[in-house]
Design an enzyme around this catalytic site. Structure first.
Site, PDB file in Angstrom:
ATOM      1  N   CYS A   1       0.834  -1.207   0.000  1.00  0.00           N
ATOM      2  CA  CYS A   1       0.000   0.000   0.000  1.00  0.00           C
ATOM      3  C   CYS A   1       0.869   1.258   0.000  1.00  0.00           C
ATOM      4  O   CYS A   1       1.792   1.383   0.806  1.00  0.00           O
ATOM      5  CB  CYS A   1      -0.916  -0.007   1.226  1.00  0.00           C
ATOM      6  SG  CYS A   1      -1.833   1.529   1.457  1.00  0.00           S
TER       7      CYS A   1
ATOM      8  N   CYS B   1       0.253   3.176   3.634  1.00  0.00           N
ATOM      9  CA  CYS B   1       0.525   2.619   4.957  1.00  0.00           C
ATOM     10  C   CYS B   1       1.810   3.215   5.544  1.00  0.00           C
ATOM     11  O   CYS B   1       2.738   3.575   4.808  1.00  0.00           O
ATOM     12  CB  CYS B   1       0.652   1.095   4.871  1.00  0.00           C
ATOM     13  SG  CYS B   1      -0.934   0.225   4.888  1.00  0.00           S
TER      14      CYS B   1
ATOM     15  N   ALA C   1       4.373   5.823  -4.756  1.00  0.00           N
ATOM     16  CA  ALA C   1       4.570   5.498  -6.167  1.00  0.00           C
ATOM     17  C   ALA C   1       5.818   6.150  -6.763  1.00  0.00           C
ATOM     18  O   ALA C   1       6.477   5.567  -7.621  1.00  0.00           O
ATOM     19  CB  ALA C   1       3.335   5.905  -6.962  1.00  0.00           C
TER      20      ALA C   1
ATOM     21  N   HIS D   1      -4.767   0.053   7.859  1.00  0.00           N
ATOM     22  CA  HIS D   1      -5.164  -0.056   6.460  1.00  0.00           C
ATOM     23  C   HIS D   1      -6.644  -0.423   6.303  1.00  0.00           C
ATOM     24  O   HIS D   1      -7.256  -0.100   5.274  1.00  0.00           O
ATOM     25  CB  HIS D   1      -4.288  -1.129   5.779  1.00  0.00           C
ATOM     26  CG  HIS D   1      -4.530  -1.304   4.318  1.00  0.00           C
ATOM     27  ND1 HIS D   1      -4.084  -0.398   3.373  1.00  0.00           N
ATOM     28  CD2 HIS D   1      -5.168  -2.293   3.625  1.00  0.00           C
ATOM     29  CE1 HIS D   1      -4.422  -0.818   2.167  1.00  0.00           C
ATOM     30  NE2 HIS D   1      -5.087  -1.957   2.294  1.00  0.00           N
TER      31      HIS D   1
ATOM     32  N   ASN E   1     -13.600  10.026  -1.532  1.00  0.00           N
ATOM     33  CA  ASN E   1     -14.246   9.044  -2.400  1.00  0.00           C
ATOM     34  C   ASN E   1     -14.030   7.683  -1.748  1.00  0.00           C
ATOM     35  O   ASN E   1     -12.907   7.190  -1.702  1.00  0.00           O
ATOM     36  CB  ASN E   1     -13.631   9.047  -3.799  1.00  0.00           C
ATOM     37  CG  ASN E   1     -13.891  10.342  -4.536  1.00  0.00           C
ATOM     38  OD1 ASN E   1     -14.945  10.955  -4.387  1.00  0.00           O
ATOM     39  ND2 ASN E   1     -12.935  10.789  -5.326  1.00  0.00           N
TER      40      ASN E   1
ATOM     41  N   CYS F   1     -12.290   5.172  -6.084  1.00  0.00           N
ATOM     42  CA  CYS F   1     -11.174   5.234  -5.137  1.00  0.00           C
ATOM     43  C   CYS F   1     -10.074   4.270  -5.591  1.00  0.00           C
ATOM     44  O   CYS F   1     -10.323   3.089  -5.811  1.00  0.00           O
ATOM     45  CB  CYS F   1     -11.655   4.867  -3.741  1.00  0.00           C
ATOM     46  SG  CYS F   1     -10.362   4.972  -2.484  1.00  0.00           S
ATOM     47  N   SER F   2      -8.850   4.777  -5.711  1.00  0.00           N
ATOM     48  CA  SER F   2      -7.746   3.969  -6.238  1.00  0.00           C
ATOM     49  C   SER F   2      -6.952   3.255  -5.155  1.00  0.00           C
ATOM     50  O   SER F   2      -6.075   2.450  -5.472  1.00  0.00           O
ATOM     51  CB  SER F   2      -6.797   4.858  -7.059  1.00  0.00           C
ATOM     52  OG  SER F   2      -6.247   5.890  -6.247  1.00  0.00           O
TER      53      SER F   2
ATOM     54  N   HIS G   1      -6.870   2.196   1.489  1.00  0.00           N
ATOM     55  CA  HIS G   1      -6.441   2.748   2.779  1.00  0.00           C
ATOM     56  C   HIS G   1      -7.285   3.991   3.078  1.00  0.00           C
ATOM     57  O   HIS G   1      -7.455   4.854   2.220  1.00  0.00           O
ATOM     58  CB  HIS G   1      -4.957   3.123   2.734  1.00  0.00           C
ATOM     59  CG  HIS G   1      -4.380   3.410   4.086  1.00  0.00           C
ATOM     60  ND1 HIS G   1      -3.507   2.544   4.719  1.00  0.00           N
ATOM     61  CD2 HIS G   1      -4.559   4.445   4.951  1.00  0.00           C
ATOM     62  CE1 HIS G   1      -3.162   3.048   5.894  1.00  0.00           C
ATOM     63  NE2 HIS G   1      -3.802   4.202   6.056  1.00  0.00           N
TER      64      HIS G   1
ATOM     65  N   HIS H   1      -8.590   7.404   3.520  1.00  0.00           N
ATOM     66  CA  HIS H   1      -7.976   8.700   3.277  1.00  0.00           C
ATOM     67  C   HIS H   1      -8.961   9.634   2.591  1.00  0.00           C
ATOM     68  O   HIS H   1      -9.991   9.211   2.060  1.00  0.00           O
ATOM     69  CB  HIS H   1      -6.721   8.564   2.408  1.00  0.00           C
ATOM     70  CG  HIS H   1      -7.000   8.217   0.983  1.00  0.00           C
ATOM     71  ND1 HIS H   1      -7.350   6.944   0.571  1.00  0.00           N
ATOM     72  CD2 HIS H   1      -7.010   8.986  -0.146  1.00  0.00           C
ATOM     73  CE1 HIS H   1      -7.532   6.936  -0.741  1.00  0.00           C
ATOM     74  NE2 HIS H   1      -7.346   8.156  -1.207  1.00  0.00           N
TER      75      HIS H   1
ATOM     76  N   GLN I   1      -8.944  13.658   0.289  1.00  0.00           N
ATOM     77  CA  GLN I   1      -8.105  14.568  -0.475  1.00  0.00           C
ATOM     78  C   GLN I   1      -8.476  16.004  -0.139  1.00  0.00           C
ATOM     79  O   GLN I   1      -9.620  16.299   0.225  1.00  0.00           O
ATOM     80  CB  GLN I   1      -8.251  14.322  -1.974  1.00  0.00           C
ATOM     81  CG  GLN I   1      -7.825  12.927  -2.401  1.00  0.00           C
ATOM     82  CD  GLN I   1      -7.819  12.756  -3.901  1.00  0.00           C
ATOM     83  OE1 GLN I   1      -7.169  13.512  -4.628  1.00  0.00           O
ATOM     84  NE2 GLN I   1      -8.552  11.763  -4.383  1.00  0.00           N
TER      85      GLN I   1
END
Length: 386
Positions: free
Chosen positions: A52, A55, A61, A122, A189, A196-197, A200, A202, A204
């Site tokens: 993830c 996490c 990324a 998570h 979302n 939602c991608s 976890h 969260h 925005q």
């Protein structure tokens, strides 16, 4: 109660927040459904996922590592929709003799986009969290909002108080932007159904150089109402709903949760401050706790409704970051929840056809939706499954 006949006939309802009308077709709830069905979100997630990007301690990324945070963690989105720095663009002035300048208009948009986790775990959603665990999330939202407000903002004294009194969480501090931005949109979302991608928990936080369309419409409608009646639109509406009660889902001393008269989504709700709160920085410590209680209450009821991890998009509307005295005064703090599920954990509402080409339409009435949500209180259903 609304006229009883409205439970059985198609009719239109007015949304005073946007100035739009909505078609309500309660008799359509009886139609058979052979269309697309969603997979119910009952899968058990691990408390920690080494793959993830959100996490604690994991690499994201683009290679940055997350701290070993305990509750909230905020950072600039690695794939922001808007950026602070980009090539300059000056749009040409509209010219009556140049059709392209009239019809092909563009303007630059800059800003900063943040990701803010709700918890280190998570598998924990807002519905799983306690009121006390949601408070640090609201405090993080408040500190980010306060740090991005203009120095001439009508609520600058409240911002200074918030920054002084709210405990600093180093993992949720994002600093100040390089230029003054106009608006902040906090949103979540939840679920793959809402795009939602990452599962976890969260949200925005987008801060942008312009006033976006939806809050702009609301501010304009609230301003016109205030000029015409000398009162606040959502203040009047909250009092009206508390008197009538048929669309009230839940309330505490400071906040009211209703399925609004004009709701478009099947189980859409509006969380409204009972007093004139203009923005997060207006909230007292007690009101922050009560706002956390309201968020916990509606997300838990959503999950209990169809015994699934209920998908939705939610977001806060409040005074802009850079605003006039009038914009601040007519703003009224509220939070929208837009969930797509209609009849069960597998059948959702689609915004297509007539709704895209003509006007919004719904089947189940807000009064019916509110009654169902009122009946979904109590312990979160999945705790009994553990």
């Amino acid at each position: 109660m609304p006229d009883a006949v409205l439970d059985d006939i198609s009719h239109r309802r007015f949304n005073p927040l946007t100035g739009a009308w909505l078609l309500v077709s309660p008799h359509r709830t009886k139609r058979p459904w052979q269309g697309q069905k969603e997979a119910p979100s009952n899968s058990k997630l691990p408390d920690y996922d080494p793959k993830c990007f959100l996490c604690p301690g994991n690499k994201r990324a683009q290679g940055d590592s997350n701290p070993q945070y305990k509750n909230t963690f905020a950072f600039v989105n690695d794939y922001s929709a808007v950026k602070e720095e980009q090539q300059a663009y000056e749009p040409a002035a509209a010219n009556e003799d140049d059709v392209a300048s009239l019809l092909l208009q563009a303007q630059p948009a800059t800003g900063r986009c943040y990701v803010l986790t709700f918890a280190a775990n998570h598998a924990t959603t807002l519905a799983d969290m306690t009121t006390e665990e949601i408070v640090p999330v609201i405090q993080a939202w408040t500190r980010i909002y306060a740090s991005h407000m203009s120095t001439s903002h009508p609520l600058k004294a409240q911002a200074a108080r918030a920054l002084e009194q709210i405990p600093v969480n180093p993992d949720a501090e994002v600093g100040k932007p390089k230029q003054q931005l106009r608006y902040m949109q906090i949103f979540e979302n939840k679920g793959v159904t809402m795009g939602c991608s990452n599962p976890h928990p969260h949200c925005q936080v987008w801060t942008v150089s312009n006033l976006p369309e939806e809050p702009a419409k609301e501010i304009d409608q609230m301003s016109q109402y205030h000029k015409s009646h000398g009162r606040h639109l959502l203040g009047d509406y909250a009092k009206l709903e508390m008197e009538k009660e048929e669309r009230v889902v839940w309330q505490n001393e400071s906040f009211l949760i209703v399925c609004p008269w004009w709701a478009f989504w099947p189980f859409e709700v509006l969380v409204i401050a009972k007093r004139h709160v203009r923005a997060l920085v207006d909230l007292t410590d007690d009101e922050t706790v009560r706002f956390a209680e309201a968020i916990q209450e509606i997300t838990r009821r959503y999950d209990n409704l169809f015994e699934t991890s209920f998908p939705y998009s939610s977001g806060i509307h409040q005074a802009p970051l850079d605003c006039t005295e009038e914009e601040a005064e007519t703003s009224w703090f509220h939070m929208h929840f837009y969930p797509p599920l209609l009849r069960s954990a597998t059948v959702r509402k689609f915004q297509v056809g007539y709704e895209l080409l003509a006007e919004s339409q719904r089947d189940i009435t807000p009064e019916q939706a509110a009654a169902k949500l009122r009946a979904c209180g109590g312990e979160l259903y999945r705790k009994s499954l553990q």
